[in-house]
Structures are given as structure tokens and as C-alpha cells.
Design a protein around this motif. Structure first.
Motif, PDB file in Angstrom:
ATOM      1  N   LEU A 138      24.869  41.284  37.512  1.00  0.00           N
ATOM      2  CA  LEU A 138      24.200  41.687  38.756  1.00  0.00           C
ATOM      3  C   LEU A 138      24.582  40.787  39.929  1.00  0.00           C
ATOM      4  N   SER A 139      24.928  39.549  39.651  1.00  0.00           N
ATOM      5  CA  SER A 139      25.425  38.660  40.699  1.00  0.00           C
ATOM      6  C   SER A 139      26.736  39.204  41.263  1.00  0.00           C
ATOM      7  N   ILE A 140      27.609  39.646  40.367  1.00  0.00           N
ATOM      8  CA  ILE A 140      28.880  40.240  40.789  1.00  0.00           C
ATOM      9  C   ILE A 140      28.638  41.545  41.534  1.00  0.00           C
ATOM     10  N   VAL A 141      27.744  42.392  41.020  1.00  0.00           N
ATOM     11  CA  VAL A 141      27.418  43.659  41.676  1.00  0.00           C
ATOM     12  C   VAL A 141      26.922  43.410  43.097  1.00  0.00           C
ATOM     13  N   LYS A 142      26.040  42.442  43.256  1.00  0.00           N
ATOM     14  CA  LYS A 142      25.505  42.157  44.590  1.00  0.00           C
ATOM     15  C   LYS A 142      26.607  41.711  45.544  1.00  0.00           C
ATOM     16  N   ARG A 143      27.496  40.843  45.084  1.00  0.00           N
ATOM     17  CA  ARG A 143      28.568  40.343  45.958  1.00  0.00           C
ATOM     18  C   ARG A 143      29.544  41.448  46.333  1.00  0.00           C
ATOM     19  N   ILE A 144      29.927  42.267  45.362  1.00  0.00           N
ATOM     20  CA  ILE A 144      30.848  43.364  45.667  1.00  0.00           C
ATOM     21  C   ILE A 144      30.184  44.355  46.620  1.00  0.00           C
ATOM     22  N   SER A 145      28.910  44.667  46.378  1.00  0.00           N
ATOM     23  CA  SER A 145      28.184  45.595  47.248  1.00  0.00           C
ATOM     24  C   SER A 145      28.162  45.084  48.681  1.00  0.00           C
ATOM     25  N   GLU A 146      27.908  43.806  48.856  1.00  0.00           N
ATOM     26  CA  GLU A 146      27.921  43.216  50.202  1.00  0.00           C
ATOM     27  C   GLU A 146      29.309  43.309  50.814  1.00  0.00           C
ATOM     28  N   LEU A 147      30.336  43.005  50.032  1.00  0.00           N
ATOM     29  CA  LEU A 147      31.708  43.040  50.507  1.00  0.00           C
ATOM     30  C   LEU A 147      32.106  44.445  50.967  1.00  0.00           C
ATOM     31  N   LEU A 148      31.683  45.468  50.225  1.00  0.00           N
ATOM     32  CA  LEU A 148      32.047  46.852  50.525  1.00  0.00           C
ATOM     33  C   LEU A 148      31.020  47.577  51.384  1.00  0.00           C
ATOM     34  N   HIS A 149      29.941  46.906  51.735  1.00  0.00           N
ATOM     35  CA  HIS A 149      28.842  47.506  52.512  1.00  0.00           C
ATOM     36  C   HIS A 149      28.199  48.680  51.786  1.00  0.00           C
ATOM     37  N   VAL A 150      28.047  48.528  50.481  1.00  0.00           N
ATOM     38  CA  VAL A 150      27.316  49.503  49.669  1.00  0.00           C
ATOM     39  C   VAL A 150      25.875  49.019  49.624  1.00  0.00           C
ATOM     40  N   LYS A 151      24.944  49.881  50.018  1.00  0.00           N
ATOM     41  CA  LYS A 151      23.533  49.503  49.921  1.00  0.00           C
ATOM     42  C   LYS A 151      23.115  49.632  48.469  1.00  0.00           C
ATOM     43  N   PHE A 152      22.471  48.581  47.972  1.00  0.00           N
ATOM     44  CA  PHE A 152      22.147  48.459  46.547  1.00  0.00           C
ATOM     45  C   PHE A 152      20.664  48.133  46.444  1.00  0.00           C
ATOM     46  N   LYS A 153      19.920  48.983  45.725  1.00  0.00           N
ATOM     47  CA  LYS A 153      18.482  48.752  45.569  1.00  0.00           C
ATOM     48  C   LYS A 153      18.125  48.883  44.097  1.00  0.00           C
ATOM     49  N   ILE A 154      17.303  47.948  43.628  1.00  0.00           N
ATOM     50  CA  ILE A 154      16.869  47.979  42.237  1.00  0.00           C
ATOM     51  C   ILE A 154      15.343  47.895  42.188  1.00  0.00           C
ATOM     52  N   THR A 155      14.744  48.778  41.410  1.00  0.00           N
ATOM     53  CA  THR A 155      13.301  48.742  41.175  1.00  0.00           C
ATOM     54  C   THR A 155      13.095  48.790  39.664  1.00  0.00           C
ATOM     55  N   SER A 156      11.997  48.199  39.216  1.00  0.00           N
ATOM     56  CA  SER A 156      11.775  48.145  37.780  1.00  0.00           C
ATOM     57  C   SER A 156      10.315  47.890  37.463  1.00  0.00           C
ATOM     58  N   GLU A 157       9.919  48.353  36.302  1.00  0.00           N
ATOM     59  CA  GLU A 157       8.585  48.102  35.754  1.00  0.00           C
ATOM     60  C   GLU A 157       8.752  47.738  34.287  1.00  0.00           C
ATOM     61  N   ILE A 158       8.088  46.677  33.861  1.00  0.00           N
ATOM     62  CA  ILE A 158       8.132  46.270  32.456  1.00  0.00           C
ATOM     63  C   ILE A 158       7.644  47.420  31.580  1.00  0.00           C
ATOM     64  N   GLY A 159       8.414  47.742  30.562  1.00  0.00           N
ATOM     65  CA  GLY A 159       8.057  48.799  29.628  1.00  0.00           C
ATOM     66  C   GLY A 159       8.300  50.208  30.135  1.00  0.00           C
ATOM     67  N   GLU A 160       8.659  50.344  31.406  1.00  0.00           N
ATOM     68  CA  GLU A 160       8.896  51.667  31.996  1.00  0.00           C
ATOM     69  C   GLU A 160      10.374  51.919  32.258  1.00  0.00           C
ATOM     70  N   GLY A 161      11.102  50.855  32.613  1.00  0.00           N
ATOM     71  CA  GLY A 161      12.523  51.001  32.879  1.00  0.00           C
ATOM     72  C   GLY A 161      12.937  50.515  34.251  1.00  0.00           C
ATOM     73  N   THR A 162      14.202  50.739  34.546  1.00  0.00           N
ATOM     74  CA  THR A 162      14.817  50.241  35.780  1.00  0.00           C
ATOM     75  C   THR A 162      15.563  51.377  36.469  1.00  0.00           C
ATOM     76  N   THR A 163      15.498  51.381  37.796  1.00  0.00           N
ATOM     77  CA  THR A 163      16.237  52.347  38.604  1.00  0.00           C
ATOM     78  C   THR A 163      17.091  51.590  39.604  1.00  0.00           C
ATOM     79  N   VAL A 164      18.355  51.942  39.647  1.00  0.00           N
ATOM     80  CA  VAL A 164      19.290  51.369  40.609  1.00  0.00           C
ATOM     81  C   VAL A 164      19.780  52.501  41.501  1.00  0.00           C
ATOM     82  N   VAL A 165      19.747  52.275  42.812  1.00  0.00           N
ATOM     83  CA  VAL A 165      20.257  53.255  43.761  1.00  0.00           C
ATOM     84  C   VAL A 165      21.386  52.611  44.553  1.00  0.00           C
ATOM     85  N   LEU A 166      22.543  53.267  44.516  1.00  0.00           N
ATOM     86  CA  LEU A 166      23.701  52.844  45.300  1.00  0.00           C
ATOM     87  C   LEU A 166      23.894  53.856  46.419  1.00  0.00           C
ATOM     88  N   ASN A 167      23.941  53.364  47.645  1.00  0.00           N
ATOM     89  CA  ASN A 167      24.123  54.223  48.805  1.00  0.00           C
ATOM     90  C   ASN A 167      25.496  53.917  49.381  1.00  0.00           C
TER      91      ASN A 167
END
Length: 175
Positions: A138-167
Motif C-alpha cells: 500500500l505504500s507503493i500504491v500510494k506513491r504511484i497514485s500520487e505520481l500519476l494523479h490517481v485518486k485513491f480512497k480506502i475504507t474498511s470495517e473489521i469483520g466486514e471487509g475493505t473497499t478501494v476506489v481508484l479514480n
């Protein structure tokens, strides 16, 4: 793998990573990544739902976009329990291509949502020793996203799962 990830991070730190823009067919790239992980998907009996109502293209660096998607999809596979669900949706919103990757896995603590972007940090890793990783993805994902100007959002709930949105918006870096 660890050495490759460390070298990639070093290139970003020194801004030596060259961006090679080209047309990227996201549908095929995602299917290629799912094929790459098919053994693990089948072993865990995961249910993958990939929905794209049309062909989605972006203009960016194929290698770097592949790294982003591989890391996020790999995390979804690794952190989803056996027979769990992973959904990948491609859509358009205000002429911007959106990629949503959602799992119903173990989730991330709210207080860890920013910390997971720090190199070598793995949320609750001692509770899940069976899940291998370096904490660099995720450190690499964040840096590449910043470099390419890709908006990256992550939300999560314990026991429910994780959602990642790339814009993949209009301001993506394509130099």
C-alpha cells in the motif's frame, strides 16, 4: 519480491521512475491479474465478480497501473476468508473512469487506515501469521497514485471487509 519492492520505492523517492504513457485497456489488465492469481483464488474458493458494462481505457503508464491493481487485488485475495467474495467494478462518473475493488475479508482497524500506507506496516499482522507480506504494497500504491494523479480512497470495517476506489481522472499524469 522484497528487493524489487524496495528498489521501486527508492526510485520513487529519487523521482527516477520514468512515466511511459500509453492507452491501457483496464478490462484486460484486470482479467490478466485475476488469471495471475487464479491458483490462489481457486484454492481459497473465492467468488470473484468482475463487472464492466463497456470497454474502459485510460491513458497512463501500464507498468505502474499494473503495480497498483496487482497490489490491491492481491490484498483483497489475501485478506478475504475462504469462500469469500471479491467484487471489481469498472464504471464512468463525470467522464472519469472509476475502479472499485471490494472484499468481505477481515478488514482494517479505523485507526490503522492511514498507518497502512507507511512502509513495512501491516495492520494486526500478529493475529494473521498465515498471511504473508512485507507491508510495502500500500505504500507503493500510494506513491504511484500520487505520481500519476490517481485518486485513491480506502475504507474498511473489521469483520466486514475493505473497499478501494481508484479514480482515474482527467488530471492523471501522462508526461
Amino acid at each position: 519480491m522484497l528487493v524489487d519492492q524496495l528498489l521501486l520505492l527508492a526510485r520513487f523517492e529519487n523521482q527516477k521512475q520514468n512515466i511511459v504513457p500509453e492507452s491501457i485497456y483496464l478490462n484486460a489488465l484486470i482479467l490478466d491479474i485475476l488469471t495471475l492469481y487464479s491458483d490462489k483464488i481457486n484454492a481459497k474458493k473465492l467468488h470473484i465478480k468482475f463487472k464492466a458494462e463497456e470497454d474502459y481505457y485510460i491513458h497512463s503508464d501500464t507498468y505502474l497501473i499494473m503495480i497498483i491493481l496487482r497490489n490491491i487485488i492481491s490484498n483483497a485475495i489475501n485478506y478475504t476468508n475462504a469462500e469469500g467474495d471479491i467484487t471489481i467494478l469498472l464504471s464512468k462518473e463525470n467522464n472519469k473512469t472509476i475502479c472499485l475493488i471490494k472484499d468481505n475479508g477481515i478488514g482494517i482497524d479505523q485507526e490503522d487506515l492511514e498507518t497502512v500506507f507507511n512502509p513495512f506496516y501491516r495492520s494486526r499482522s500478529s493475529e494473521h501469521p498465515e498471511i504473508k507480506g512485507t507491508g510495502l504494497g500500500l505504500s507503493i500504491v500510494k506513491r504511484i497514485s500520487e505520481l500519476l494523479h490517481v485518486k485513491f480512497k480506502i475504507t474498511s470495517e473489521i469483520g466486514e471487509g475493505t473497499t478501494v476506489v481508484l479514480n482515474f481522472g482527467e488530471n492523471m499524469k501522462t508526461l
